[in-house]
Design a protein around this motif. Structure first.
Motif, PDB file in Angstrom:
ATOM      1  N   MET A 243      -2.245  17.930  -3.505  1.00 59.64           N
ATOM      2  CA  MET A 243      -1.228  17.166  -4.227  1.00 59.64           C
ATOM      3  C   MET A 243      -0.989  15.783  -3.606  1.00 59.64           C
ATOM      4  SD  MET A 243       1.679  20.093  -4.910  1.00 59.64           S
ATOM      5  CE  MET A 243       1.409  21.453  -6.060  1.00 59.64           C
ATOM      6  N   GLY A 244      -1.196  15.671  -2.293  1.00 60.60           N
ATOM      7  CA  GLY A 244      -0.896  14.417  -1.617  1.00 60.60           C
ATOM      8  C   GLY A 244      -2.087  13.522  -1.345  1.00 60.60           C
ATOM      9  N   LYS A 245      -3.255  13.901  -1.817  1.00 59.96           N
ATOM     10  CA  LYS A 245      -4.474  13.145  -1.517  1.00 59.96           C
ATOM     11  C   LYS A 245      -4.413  11.688  -1.968  1.00 59.96           C
ATOM     12  CE  LYS A 245      -8.021  15.339  -3.116  1.00 59.96           C
ATOM     13  NZ  LYS A 245      -9.400  15.870  -3.369  1.00 59.96           N
ATOM     14  N   ALA A 246      -3.764  11.449  -3.095  1.00 59.66           N
ATOM     15  CA  ALA A 246      -3.731  10.089  -3.647  1.00 59.66           C
ATOM     16  C   ALA A 246      -2.672   9.217  -2.978  1.00 59.66           C
ATOM     17  CB  ALA A 246      -3.478  10.140  -5.150  1.00 59.66           C
ATOM     18  N   LYS A 247      -1.909   9.787  -2.062  1.00 60.49           N
ATOM     19  CA  LYS A 247      -0.811   9.098  -1.371  1.00 60.49           C
ATOM     20  C   LYS A 247       0.291   8.717  -2.371  1.00 60.49           C
ATOM     21  CE  LYS A 247      -3.274   7.783   2.737  1.00 60.49           C
ATOM     22  NZ  LYS A 247      -3.294   6.847   3.870  1.00 60.49           N
TER      23      LYS A 247
ATOM     24  N   ASN B   9       0.828  -1.199   0.000  1.00 59.01           N
ATOM     25  CA  ASN B   9       0.000   0.000   0.000  1.00 59.01           C
ATOM     26  C   ASN B   9       0.864   1.251   0.000  1.00 59.01           C
ATOM     27  OD1 ASN B   9      -2.393  -1.474   0.098  1.00 59.01           O
ATOM     28  ND2 ASN B   9      -2.417  -1.514   2.342  1.00 59.01           N
ATOM     29  N   LYS B  10       0.457   2.230  -0.796  1.00 58.01           N
ATOM     30  CA  LYS B  10       1.204   3.475  -0.847  1.00 58.01           C
ATOM     31  C   LYS B  10       0.910   4.311   0.394  1.00 58.01           C
ATOM     32  CE  LYS B  10       1.749   3.895  -5.847  1.00 58.01           C
ATOM     33  NZ  LYS B  10       1.556   4.774  -7.029  1.00 58.01           N
ATOM     34  N   ILE B  11       1.936   5.048   0.845  1.00 56.34           N
ATOM     35  CA  ILE B  11       1.800   5.861   2.042  1.00 56.34           C
ATOM     36  C   ILE B  11       2.272   7.292   1.764  1.00 56.34           C
ATOM     37  CG2 ILE B  11       2.155   3.866   3.546  1.00 56.34           C
ATOM     38  CD1 ILE B  11       5.028   4.898   4.041  1.00 56.34           C
ATOM     39  N   ILE B  12       2.089   8.141   2.753  1.00 60.32           N
ATOM     40  CA  ILE B  12       2.637   9.495   2.702  1.00 60.32           C
ATOM     41  C   ILE B  12       3.872   9.519   3.603  1.00 60.32           C
ATOM     42  CG2 ILE B  12       2.291  11.913   3.368  1.00 60.32           C
ATOM     43  CD1 ILE B  12      -0.667  11.566   2.684  1.00 60.32           C
ATOM     44  N   ILE B  13       4.978   9.977   3.056  1.00 59.84           N
ATOM     45  CA  ILE B  13       6.203  10.126   3.838  1.00 59.84           C
ATOM     46  C   ILE B  13       6.453  11.621   4.020  1.00 59.84           C
ATOM     47  CG2 ILE B  13       8.690   9.683   3.962  1.00 59.84           C
ATOM     48  CD1 ILE B  13       8.254   7.233   2.211  1.00 59.84           C
TER      49      ILE B  13
END
Length: 238
Positions: free
Chosen positions: A136-140, A2-6
């Protein structure tokens, strides 16, 4: 996976952007340089004559410099401008464009560096740019670096990093970078800029620089870029 936000926060000139770019490339994530967005706002202010430095004499005979910014006009100019990141395959990361113009070189100047902390502490400017960053970061699947990513922009980010290093080492790194472009740059000026930005970033009322309680601290005073990147990748892939 799963993609995350760093979220990568930290002091100025700790190499956040360089490290974040490499982490994003290794993971196939999108890299977003929020610091560049504040530098772009500062560049707009400079170009439009909305920022001015004024020296004011003090009782002890010294001169203190104050920065005046026409915040309302700057916000209006920002709303009329288009800030976009465009991926450069030759460089391996996205560059920032202002109304179609590549401004990567202009926003790295000492003139912009000397004023960006003053622009970044303006509440209306921060609110406007934070909204852009969240969109910009909503989609992770993003690596975002700045001063308040893990505390304000994305407090629920799955991985938060706080980067730091001694001010002397940070000044040396920045001096080498600037001198390569402008041999007339003096180390004392760069060190003073680092110290000034640290003070402004950590004491401003709006979104001050601070470590999120759950952030992983990386002191890279004696670390290579590869070591920093690997440390973050280990956390991201754990």
């Amino acid at each position: 996976m799963n993609k995350i936000i760093i979220a990568i926060d930290g002091h100025s000139s700790t190499g956040k952007s360089t490290t974040a770019k490499a982490v994003a490339k290794a993971l196939g994530y999108v890299y977003i340089d929020t610091g560049a967005m504040y530098r772009a706002a500062t560049l707009i202010a400079i170009r439009k004559g909305l920022i001015a430095l004024a020296g004011v004499a003090q009782p002890d005979g010294s001169t203190e410099t104050f920065t005046h910014i026409d915040a309302d006009s700057l916000l209006a100019a920002l709303k009329k401008s288009q800030l976009t990141f465009k991926y450069n395959p030759d460089l391996g990361y996205a560059e920032l464009f202002l109304d179609g113009e590549n401004i990567e070189k202009e926003i790295r100047s000492l003139e912009v560096a000397n004023a960006v902390s003053e622009v970044a502490k303006l509440p209306a400017v921060r609110a406007f740019l934070v909204d852009l960053q969240r969109e910009m970061g909503k989609a992770k699947g993003v690596v975002m670096d700045g001063r308040d990513i893990g505390t304000v922009v994305f407090p629920d980010a799955e991985l938060k990093i706080f980067m730091t290093a001694s001010e002397q080492i940070r000044a040396e790194r920045r001096f080498k970078e600037l001198q390569a472009k402008d041999p007339s740059v003096h180390f004392a000026d760069v060190l003073a800029n680092i110290q000034h930005r640290d003070h402004l970033d950590s004491t401003r009322i709006e979104s001050p620089l601070r470590k999120a309680p759950d952030a992983v601290v990386i002191d890279n005073s004696n670390m290579t870029i590869d070591e920093q990147v690997q440390a973050i990748l280990n956390k991201a892939q754990a």
